[in-house]
Design an enzyme around this catalytic site. Structure first.
Site, mmCIF file in Angstrom:
data_model
loop_
_atom_site.group_PDB
_atom_site.id
_atom_site.type_symbol
_atom_site.label_atom_id
_atom_site.label_comp_id
_atom_site.label_asym_id
_atom_site.label_seq_id
_atom_site.Cartn_x
_atom_site.Cartn_y
_atom_site.Cartn_z
ATOM 1 C CG HIS A 119 -31.203 -68.053 102.148
ATOM 2 N ND1 HIS A 119 -31.577 -69.342 102.503
ATOM 3 C CD2 HIS A 119 -31.663 -67.868 100.877
ATOM 4 C CE1 HIS A 119 -32.226 -69.902 101.505
ATOM 5 N NE2 HIS A 119 -32.303 -69.025 100.519
ATOM 6 C CG MET B 176 -32.801 -73.797 98.995
ATOM 7 S SD MET B 176 -32.247 -73.390 100.671
ATOM 8 C CE MET B 176 -33.512 -74.171 101.686
ATOM 9 C CG HIS C 133 -27.575 -69.291 106.711
ATOM 10 N ND1 HIS C 133 -27.035 -69.092 105.457
ATOM 11 C CD2 HIS C 133 -28.874 -69.616 106.509
ATOM 12 C CE1 HIS C 133 -27.957 -69.300 104.539
ATOM 13 N NE2 HIS C 133 -29.084 -69.610 105.158
ATOM 14 C CG MET D 63 -38.100 -67.572 105.679
ATOM 15 S SD MET D 63 -38.695 -69.068 106.491
ATOM 16 C CE MET D 63 -37.159 -69.958 106.706
ATOM 17 C CB SER E 4 -29.590 -71.493 109.957
ATOM 18 O OG SER E 4 -30.803 -70.779 109.850
ATOM 19 C CG ASP F 142 -30.189 -73.865 104.312
ATOM 20 O OD1 ASP F 142 -30.485 -74.656 105.234
ATOM 21 O OD2 ASP F 142 -30.551 -72.680 104.293
ATOM 22 C CG ASP G 225 -32.412 -69.376 106.797
ATOM 23 O OD1 ASP G 225 -32.019 -69.371 105.615
ATOM 24 O OD2 ASP G 225 -32.091 -70.250 107.619
ATOM 25 C CG MET H 257 -35.458 -68.343 101.464
ATOM 26 S SD MET H 257 -35.611 -69.735 102.610
ATOM 27 C CE MET H 257 -34.877 -68.993 104.080
#
Length: 244
Positions: free
Chosen positions: A81, A152, A48, A52, A23, A191, A50, A83
């Site tokens: 991913h 998660m 990966h 947010m 990540s 993860d 992330d 979020m």
């Protein structure tokens, strides 16, 4: 779609491949392209990303522009991913930026079937993620439409957190649910708090894709050595496991 990268870690001579997805949340963004290339050369399978928004989780991270920069730095599949609240608003942007997979949170999607279907319409692989307190059984109806389930094992929002030990049972329940539905080919990704100490138990519980941030990019010997350390832990944690 991009080819799977790296060299899979397998059980014995014929078991399921374990894919490693470092990540970039924990990478040095001043040297992002260099860090990504280092883990690619060391055998990573996916990168990966992330994302947010400061609302669904208490942190802000990257957006399509950084994703596009990562895409330019690697040939590996980009595993995005989201979020975020209202992920439907961002799907097209991340596809345009080069995502190969987009995972959304069950908790963030009012109409999860519609969101997953839209991801497929855009030509990328859809995944669904669950926060630590969300039961795996809530995914039963959507499983036939996804290619990945993400469990998660920390509360999402920040890197470097400790693995929630009770998550191993949840990973096993997810594995058993996929098997019961005849969907054993779906990736089971984990993860949160993944490193050489926790990875073997996670794999034994049924994970097929490991996301690791600080254990790779925060490794004292550098990201490439961090990835090799993680791969070695997976491949040697019990008799009969080896890298192939």
């Amino acid at each position: 779609m991009k080819e799977e990268g790296g060299v899979p870690v397998r059980v014995g001579g014929g078991g399921s491949a374990i894919l490693l997805a470092p990540s970039i949340l924990s990478a040095d963004f001043g040297r992002l392209a260099e860090e990504v290339r280092a883990v690619e050369e060391a055998g990573a399978h996916w990168i990966h990303v992330d994302v947010m928004d400061g609302h669904f989780v208490p942190n802000l991270s990257v957006g399509p522009a950084v994703t596009r920069a990562v895409r330019a730095a690697t040939r590996l599949p980009l595993d995005v991913h989201l979020m975020v609240r209202h992920p439907d608003r961002f799907l097209e942007d991340f596809v345009a930026a080069g995502a190969d997979r987009i995972t959304v949170h069950q908790e963030a999607c009012v109409h999860l079937h519609r969101t997953v279907s839209r991801i497929r319409e855009l030509g990328v692989e859809p995944g669904v993620a669950l926060n630590p307190a969300t039961p795996v059984e809530t995914l039963r109806e959507i499983l036939p439409l996804v290619s990945l389930v993400l469990i998660m094992t920390v509360n999402p929002g920040f890197g470097g957190q400790s693995f929630i030990s009770g998550s191993l049972g949840k990973i096993r329940r997810a594995r058993d649910l996929l098997a019961a539905e005849g969907l054993g080919g779906i990736h089971l990704q984990v993860d949160g708090g993944i490193g050489p100490t926790t990875a073997p138990g996670v794999v034994e519980a049924g994970a097929t894709v490991l996301v690791a941030g600080s254990a790779v990019f925060g490794y004292h010997g550098g990201a490439a050595e961090g990835l090799r350390s993680l791969a070695a832990a997976v491949s040697s944690f019990r008799h009969g496991w080896r890298a192939v």
